[in-house]
Scaffold this motif. Structure first.
Motif, mmCIF file in Angstrom:
data_model
loop_
_atom_site.group_PDB
_atom_site.id
_atom_site.type_symbol
_atom_site.label_atom_id
_atom_site.label_comp_id
_atom_site.label_asym_id
_atom_site.label_seq_id
_atom_site.Cartn_x
_atom_site.Cartn_y
_atom_site.Cartn_z
ATOM 1 N N THR A 1 -1.364 4.106 2.632
ATOM 2 C CA THR A 1 -1.478 4.688 1.302
ATOM 3 C C THR A 1 -1.225 6.188 1.346
ATOM 4 O O THR A 1 -0.540 6.741 0.474
ATOM 5 C CB THR A 1 -2.869 4.395 0.715
ATOM 6 N N CYS B 1 -4.913 -0.551 -0.681
ATOM 7 C CA CYS B 1 -4.206 0.073 -1.801
ATOM 8 C C CYS B 1 -5.077 1.024 -2.609
ATOM 9 O O CYS B 1 -4.551 1.782 -3.433
ATOM 10 C CB CYS B 1 -3.652 -0.999 -2.738
ATOM 11 N N ALA C 1 0.825 -1.211 0.000
ATOM 12 C CA ALA C 1 0.000 0.000 0.000
ATOM 13 C C ALA C 1 0.857 1.259 0.000
ATOM 14 O O ALA C 1 0.495 2.264 -0.637
ATOM 15 C CB ALA C 1 -0.939 0.000 1.200
#
Length: 318
Positions: A249, A241, A187
């Protein structure tokens, strides 16, 4: 009564949803923070706007003794310290880790730390695609509950699940905890891709090849082959993600844009990237994406350098 140790966003959200079925004790490490939550009847710092019902008792100080299951909703890098500091209260009871990652000091995952720090406890892990606010609001969420002791796992599943929080049981604690840990690393990379303006096609490629690395690593350390294809692996990877709610993220996005990130926000994937990269090297595993993300996190590489490194690798079959 259910005991939850850790009054961050996720621990508070679990308290809110479990309190719909019975009394919950929510323990905060900071006694002053606990008093603040008791007075406001909400966790204004971590989960604002979500009321704490009368079924939730917020405490600080010592963790109460007992043999009832305890959910450990603390950051991965503080879990070992919690187990050591409160060993007497936590040993000899089912301990359900609700954190994701690998301990930087030992290289162990949550259930490994529990087994090391509380030898009489039964380790389990609750993991999968979820955001704290969704759980607190009662939005439908499905998670993996993994416990090597199948009978204990079944009891925990019945006790902790609800109409809105659906739990799927597994005995593969290694695979479940690695899915939750490794997806945070990928991520960060996906966030960096989007922050650098490389596009959604590049993100999809990174997710796919990153998942192949996740699976490779998990199998090498003893996970069952199918576990990472489930909620704790693929499901969590997709959510983390592709959503701006993910701290990992957002951290990666900041890296991609060359911007500073709030150091007060816990980013589990940053330490995990370093721990996994070290372990992969020791095992002789080829994990170029993970190695590149670890170098991004430590500042050894910039995004453009990492992209060039990955794209210049020899062509191969998928």
């Amino acid at each position: 009564m259910t005991l939850i140790c850790g009054a961050g966003a996720f621990g508070t959200a679990l308290a809110v949803t479990l309190a719909r079925s019975g009394p919950v004790t929510l323990w905060a490490r900071d006694a002053g923070y606990a008093a603040e939550m008791r007075a406001a009847r909400e966790n204004a710092r971590r989960l604002p706007g979500i009321a704490l019902s009368d079924q939730i008792t917020v405490i600080g100080g010592d963790i109460p003794d007992g043999d009832a299951p305890c959910l450990l909703a603390v950051p991965m890098q503080t879990l070992g310290g919690l187990l050591a500091a409160h060993h007497a209260a936590l040993d000899a009871r089912p301990l359900v880790a609700c954190c994701k990652g690998m301990d930087l000091a030992t290289g162990l995952g949550p259930t490994g730390l529990i087994a090391q720090g509380c030898a009489k406890a039964t380790p389990a892990i609750l993991t999968g695609p979820s955001f704290a606010r969704d759980i607190a609001l009662g939005l439908p969420t499905a998670l993996t509950l993994a416990c090597a002791d199948a009978a204990t796992g079944a009891r925990l599943q019945a006790r902790l699940g609800s109409h809105d929080l659906r739990l799927y049981r597994s005995t593969d604690t290694i695979g479940a905890e690695l899915g939750g840990a490794l997806k945070n690393v990928i991520a960060i990379g996906c966030g960096a891709v989007m922050g650098a303006g490389l596009g959604e096609s590049a993100r999809a490629a990174l997710m796919t090849r990153g998942f192949a690395e996740m699976d490779r690593f998990a199998l090498a350390v003893g996970a069952q082959p199918d576990t990472l294809a489930g909620l704790s692996g693929f499901g969590d990877l997709v959510l983390t993600c592709t959503s701006g709610q993910s701290r990992n993220t957002r951290f990666g996005h900041s890296l991609g844009r060359g911007e500073a990130f709030d150091p007060a926000i816990t980013v589990e994937g940053a330490a995990t990237a370093r721990a996994v990269a070290d372990r992969a090297r020791a095992l002789g595993l080829d994990m170029p994406i993970t190695q590149a993300i670890a170098a991004l996190v430590t500042g050894e590489l910039r995004v453009a350098q990492a992209v060039d490194m990955l794209l210049s690798r020899p062509l191969k079959e998928e």
